[in-house]
Design an enzyme around this catalytic site. Structure first.
Site, mmCIF file in Angstrom:
data_model
loop_
_atom_site.group_PDB
_atom_site.id
_atom_site.type_symbol
_atom_site.label_atom_id
_atom_site.label_comp_id
_atom_site.label_asym_id
_atom_site.label_seq_id
_atom_site.Cartn_x
_atom_site.Cartn_y
_atom_site.Cartn_z
ATOM 1 N N CYS A 157 8.108 2.114 8.214
ATOM 2 C CA CYS A 157 7.673 2.532 6.879
ATOM 3 C C CYS A 157 6.386 1.803 6.473
ATOM 4 O O CYS A 157 6.428 0.655 6.030
ATOM 5 C CB CYS A 157 8.786 2.256 5.863
ATOM 6 S SG CYS A 157 8.336 2.730 4.190
ATOM 7 N N CYS B 157 6.238 0.807 2.787
ATOM 8 C CA CYS B 157 7.051 -0.362 2.423
ATOM 9 C C CYS B 157 6.424 -1.656 2.956
ATOM 10 O O CYS B 157 6.417 -2.672 2.265
ATOM 11 C CB CYS B 157 8.463 -0.267 3.017
ATOM 12 S SG CYS B 157 9.186 1.366 2.987
ATOM 13 N N ASP B 158 5.921 -1.641 4.186
ATOM 14 C CA ASP B 158 5.581 -2.888 4.871
ATOM 15 C C ASP B 158 4.092 -3.107 5.140
ATOM 16 O O ASP B 158 3.697 -4.204 5.535
ATOM 17 C CB ASP B 158 6.314 -2.947 6.229
ATOM 18 C CG ASP B 158 7.824 -2.877 6.060
ATOM 19 O OD1 ASP B 158 8.314 -3.291 4.994
ATOM 20 O OD2 ASP B 158 8.508 -2.402 6.989
#
Ligand code: FAD
Ligand code: NAP
Length: 310
Positions: free
Chosen positions: A130, A133-134
């Site tokens: 992701c 997200c990261d």
């Protein structure tokens, strides 16, 4: 008993909820996380009509607001299975059992694992699925992205705002991604490609990822590439474990429906990415959801008529 129980609150489930509740049906929507599904992990959506560009989580929130406007009830839960009791269906979560005259399955799918050495070991320590997200954890690092579809190429572009360099490793010599996304990647100076190659191992020290071992599938040559992170986008697997016993999935686990979204069990429908279908997009998920949301109304009316003529 509810008229409709919807499992999953991605774009497909939320649209089904909107259509069914606007038909004055009682609707329960069960979700195991935040409403929005995969849209919550998408940076920008540029192909949803009506918006030139919109952030995935923002579109998710707008859809949720619309979905609950006509009285949809929400429940948190991880659905474990459904059973057909004839006149109604039972939907079982980890701690509750709900009854509905109809069920719409909208559970979508999840990223597929690459299945190579180091993937599990370094998950959360340099291996990610992701970018939204990261991505920000990888500022000024060289990153490897695995895959050649829309997700890999689009997320590689997204990652260039953080990374010093992004290298896409693809097993063929042409991308599967949409042409417009490909063109953007080819034009991006931070993106390079390693063609006809697969990642065989993700390597690291005792803390984090330090690189990957790559094999060229045409020449069998094995090389190592240094990298601070590896983002894997090699396709999707359906989230259908709870429904396999019902016999509505194919060998690969996708749910089979007709174009009215009906499964082989009367009163049970499937919509969105979880279906066996050609194009998995927000637009097609929304289209499926609207059809099923209308179909459940027709199904319940037909059942009522049948009761009256008994
Ligand atoms: P999902 O969005 O997957 O929602 C399913 C929901 O069901 C989830 O919220 C999940 O938590 C819930 N659920 C699953 N199992 C259970 C259970 N057992 N019990 C309770 N709840 C459960 N499409 C576009 O059109 N444009 C884009 O720009 C775009 N970008 C994308 C970027 C990425 C990285 C990815 C992975 C996909 C992208 N897509 C894009 C595809 C799009 O997001 C999907 O096609 C769409 O979200 C599918 O909607 P859905 O409702 O079928 O499933
Ligand atoms: P996908 O389209 O299935 O692509 C998966 C990619 O991974 C393919 O390029 C495939 O190679 C490669 N691959 C598969 N298994 C592999 C393995 N074991 N080793 C190495 N490579 C492997 O999956 P996706 O890109 O996640 O897209 C999923 C769905 O979401 C699609 O319907 C897509 O259109 C949609 N989506 C849309 C958007 C958008 O509209 N902007 C953005 C993201 C996703 P091959 O090409 O050789 O098969």
């Amino acid at each position: 008993m509810y008229d409709v129980i919807i499992i999953g609150a991605g774009p497909a489930g939320m649209t089904a909820a909107l259509y069914a509740s606007r038909s004055n049906l009682s609707v329960l929507m069960i979700e195991r996380g935040a409403p929005g599904g995969q849209m919550n992990n998408t940076a920008e959506v540029e192909n949803y009509p009506g918006y030139e560009s919109i952030l995935g989580p923002e579109l998710a929130f707008k859809m949720y607001e619309g979905a609950i406007k006509f009285g949809v009830e929400n429940a948190y839960g991880i659905v474990q299975n459904i059973t057909d009791q004839g006149e109604f269906k039972e939907v079982v979560t980890e701690d509750k059992t709900y009854q509905g005259k109809t069920v719409i399955i909208a559970t979508g799918c999840v990223h597929r694992k690459l299945g190579v050495k180091g993937e599990e070991e370094f998950a959360g320590r340099g291996v990610s699925y992701c970018a939204v997200c990261d991505g920000a954890f990888f500022r000024n690092k060289r990153l490897i992205v695995v895959g050649g579809g829309d997700s890999a190429v689009e997320e590689a572009i997204y990652l260039t705002q953080f990374a010093s360099e992004v290298t896409i490793v693809h097993r063929r010599d042409e991308l599967r991604a949409q042409k417009i996304i490909q063109d953007r990647a080819f034009a991006n100076e931070k993106i390079s490609f390693i063609w006809d190659s697969v990642v065989e191992e993700i390597k690291g020290n005792e803390m984090v990822v330090t690189g990957v071992q790559i094999r060229n599938v045409k020449t069998d040559e094995v090389t190592e590439e240094a990298a601070g992170g590896v983002f894997i986008y090699v396709g999707l697997d359906p989230l259908t474990e709870p429904f396999k016993a019902s016999g509505i999935t194919n060998d690969a686990g996708w749910i089979l429906t007709n174009d009215q979204m009906e499964t082989s069990i009367p009163g049970v429908y499937a919509v969105g990415d979880v279906r066996e279908k050609g194009l998995r997009q927000i637009t097609t998920a929304v289209g499926d959801g609207s059809i099923a949301g209308q179909q459940v109304f027709d199904f319940i009316e037909t059942q009522k008529d049948a009761q009256l003529t008994k």
